[in-house]
Design a protein around this motif. Structure first.
Motif, PDB file in Angstrom:
ATOM      1  N   THR A  22      -2.121  -3.788  -8.401  1.00 52.75           N
ATOM      2  CA  THR A  22      -0.969  -3.616  -9.272  1.00 52.75           C
ATOM      3  C   THR A  22      -0.570  -2.150  -9.255  1.00 52.75           C
ATOM      4  O   THR A  22      -0.879  -1.415  -8.329  1.00 52.75           O
ATOM      5  CB  THR A  22      -1.262  -4.125 -10.701  1.00 52.75           C
ATOM      6  OG1 THR A  22      -0.057  -4.110 -11.462  1.00 52.75           O
ATOM      7  CG2 THR A  22      -2.338  -3.330 -11.402  1.00 52.75           C
ATOM      8  N   GLY A  23       0.130  -1.691 -10.270  1.00 54.14           N
ATOM      9  CA  GLY A  23       0.617  -0.317 -10.315  1.00 54.14           C
ATOM     10  C   GLY A  23       1.946  -0.281 -11.032  1.00 54.14           C
ATOM     11  O   GLY A  23       2.219  -1.109 -11.903  1.00 54.14           O
ATOM     12  N   ASN A  24       2.797   0.648 -10.647  1.00 53.40           N
ATOM     13  CA  ASN A  24       4.125   0.769 -11.226  1.00 53.40           C
ATOM     14  C   ASN A  24       5.107  -0.120 -10.470  1.00 53.40           C
ATOM     15  O   ASN A  24       5.045  -0.235  -9.243  1.00 53.40           O
ATOM     16  CB  ASN A  24       4.594   2.223 -11.144  1.00 53.40           C
ATOM     17  CG  ASN A  24       3.656   3.170 -11.860  1.00 53.40           C
ATOM     18  OD1 ASN A  24       3.720   3.313 -13.071  1.00 53.40           O
ATOM     19  ND2 ASN A  24       2.762   3.826 -11.110  1.00 53.40           N
ATOM     20  N   TRP A  25       6.015  -0.749 -11.217  1.00 52.91           N
ATOM     21  CA  TRP A  25       7.017  -1.606 -10.573  1.00 52.91           C
ATOM     22  C   TRP A  25       8.073  -0.698  -9.941  1.00 52.91           C
ATOM     23  O   TRP A  25       8.695   0.120 -10.615  1.00 52.91           O
ATOM     24  CB  TRP A  25       7.634  -2.561 -11.580  1.00 52.91           C
ATOM     25  CG  TRP A  25       8.384  -3.667 -10.923  1.00 52.91           C
ATOM     26  CD1 TRP A  25       9.743  -3.769 -10.765  1.00 52.91           C
ATOM     27  CD2 TRP A  25       7.823  -4.824 -10.302  1.00 52.91           C
ATOM     28  NE1 TRP A  25      10.059  -4.923 -10.090  1.00 52.91           N
ATOM     29  CE2 TRP A  25       8.896  -5.587  -9.787  1.00 52.91           C
ATOM     30  CE3 TRP A  25       6.524  -5.290 -10.107  1.00 52.91           C
ATOM     31  CZ2 TRP A  25       8.710  -6.801  -9.111  1.00 52.91           C
ATOM     32  CZ3 TRP A  25       6.335  -6.494  -9.443  1.00 52.91           C
ATOM     33  CH2 TRP A  25       7.415  -7.230  -8.956  1.00 52.91           C
ATOM     34  N   PHE A  26       8.268  -0.839  -8.622  1.00 55.53           N
ATOM     35  CA  PHE A  26       9.006   0.146  -7.838  1.00 55.53           C
ATOM     36  C   PHE A  26      10.420   0.396  -8.357  1.00 55.53           C
ATOM     37  O   PHE A  26      10.830   1.534  -8.579  1.00 55.53           O
ATOM     38  CB  PHE A  26       9.035  -0.293  -6.371  1.00 55.53           C
ATOM     39  CG  PHE A  26       9.421   0.786  -5.399  1.00 55.53           C
ATOM     40  CD1 PHE A  26       9.533   2.112  -5.785  1.00 55.53           C
ATOM     41  CD2 PHE A  26       9.654   0.466  -4.068  1.00 55.53           C
ATOM     42  CE1 PHE A  26       9.880   3.106  -4.874  1.00 55.53           C
ATOM     43  CE2 PHE A  26       9.999   1.449  -3.154  1.00 55.53           C
ATOM     44  CZ  PHE A  26      10.115   2.769  -3.556  1.00 55.53           C
ATOM     45  N   ASP A  27      11.196  -0.667  -8.574  1.00 60.27           N
ATOM     46  CA  ASP A  27      12.580  -0.451  -8.989  1.00 60.27           C
ATOM     47  C   ASP A  27      12.663   0.145 -10.390  1.00 60.27           C
ATOM     48  O   ASP A  27      13.649   0.813 -10.723  1.00 60.27           O
ATOM     49  CB  ASP A  27      13.386  -1.746  -8.929  1.00 60.27           C
ATOM     50  CG  ASP A  27      14.863  -1.505  -9.209  1.00 60.27           C
ATOM     51  OD1 ASP A  27      15.468  -0.662  -8.514  1.00 60.27           O
ATOM     52  OD2 ASP A  27      15.411  -2.127 -10.142  1.00 60.27           O
ATOM     53  N   GLU A  28      11.634  -0.071 -11.201  1.00 60.51           N
ATOM     54  CA  GLU A  28      11.635   0.498 -12.555  1.00 60.51           C
ATOM     55  C   GLU A  28      11.320   1.994 -12.536  1.00 60.51           C
ATOM     56  O   GLU A  28      11.491   2.682 -13.538  1.00 60.51           O
ATOM     57  CB  GLU A  28      10.653  -0.259 -13.443  1.00 60.51           C
ATOM     58  CG  GLU A  28      11.098  -1.692 -13.693  1.00 60.51           C
ATOM     59  CD  GLU A  28      10.051  -2.529 -14.378  1.00 60.51           C
ATOM     60  OE1 GLU A  28       9.049  -1.955 -14.874  1.00 60.51           O
ATOM     61  OE2 GLU A  28      10.202  -3.753 -14.425  1.00 60.51           O
TER      62      GLU A  28
END
Length: 228
Positions: A22-28
C-alpha cells in the motif's frame, strides 16, 4: 511571499499482515500538488520517516491514473520531491498556511498514531489554518483532540472513505480500524455521497475532508480558493 502548503504523506507501505502493498494514492498526491502549485502556492512534501514516500501500486493501474499522475511521473522536480520528502519532525508546521493529507491505506498504520501529526492537526485547526484530508487520511483524526479534551471531530461535519467503499474493495478486514465507525463514535456528523465513489467534499471551519479519490480534485480546488 507565496503561501505554503505542507503535504503530509504516509511512510508505510504494507497493509498489516496481509502482505498487500500500500502507500499513498497516486492521484491524491499528484492532482492536489499541481492544483496548488498552479495557483502559485509552495507545496512541501513531508512524511514520518522522511525520504522516499511509497505510492500504492494499485493506484498506478490505468483505471486510476490521470493526466496529473502522468505529468507527475515525467516531472523531475515532482519526482525528486516524492523521493526526498522532509522528515515530519524536522518541519516547523507553524511556517505553513495549510496542510493537505492525501489518502492511502498506509495512513492508518503510521500517521493515525503519530503524536506529532496529531499535534500539528490540532494546532493548525486551533489557529484556523485549513487542514484538508482526503479518502483514508481522515482516519488520522481518530485520536485528535480539541482544546477542551473532546475528540476534535465531535459535533463537526466531515467525511472520509466509507465502510461500503472498503467492502467493495474487500479490504476492510485487513484494516486496524474503520475510519467511518471511529469518526461516528467520536461524535462526528459523518456525511457520505449519494453513491459509492462519487465526489463529496465537506467543510467545517478549518477542517476540510473529501470522501474518496474522486474528491481529491474538488478538495484541492476548495483549499486553493480558501488560501486565495
Amino acid at each position: 511571499m507565496a503561501k505554503r502548503v505542507l503535504m503530509v504523506l504516509t511512510s508505510h507501505d504494507l497493509m498489516g499482515l496481509s502482505g498487500k502493498k500500500t502507500g499513498n494514492w497516486f492521484d491524491e498526491v499528484a492532482t492536489p500538488y499541481y492544483t496548488l502549485k498552479e495557483r502559485g502556492y509552495d507545496v512541501v512534501l513531508a512524511s514520518p520517516k522522511g525520504g522516499e514516500a511509497p505510492i500504492d501500486p494499485f493506484s498506478h493501474d490505468p483505471a486510476f491514473t490521470t493526466e496529473n499522475t502522468d505529468r507527475f511521473e515525467k516531472d523531475p522536480i515532482a519526482q525528486r520531491a516524492l523521493a526526498s520528502t522532509l522528515k515530519l519532525s524536522d518541519v516547523n508546521y507553524n511556517d505553513f498556511d495549510a496542510a493537505f493529507f492525501p489518502g492511502g491505506y498506509g495512513q492508518i498504520w503510521d500517521l493515525a498514531s503519530d503524536s506529532l501529526a496529531l499535534k500539528m492537526i490540532q494546532d493548525l485547526i486551533e489557529e484556523e489554518k485549513p487542514v484538508a484530508m482526503v479518502c483514508h487520511a481522515p482516519a488520522i483524526l481518530r485520536d485528535c483532540k480539541s482544546k477542551n479534551g473532546d475528540p476534535l471531530v465531535k459535533g463537526r461535519k466531515m467525511t472520509g472513505f466509507t465502510d461500503a467503499e472498503d467492502a467493495e474493495l474487500d479490504l476492510g478486514r485487513h484494516l486496524l480500524f474503520s475510519l467511518e465507525q471511529s469518526m461516528k463514535q467520536n461524535g462526528a456528523e459523518f456525511i457520505t455521497a449519494d453513491a459509492n465513489w462519487n465526489a463529496n467534499v465537506v467543510e467545517d471551519g478549518a477542517l476540510m475532508t473529501g470522501q474518496n479519490p474522486a474528491s481529491a480534485a474538488p478538495l484541492a480546488e476548495r483549499l486553493a480558493e480558501r488560501l486565495g
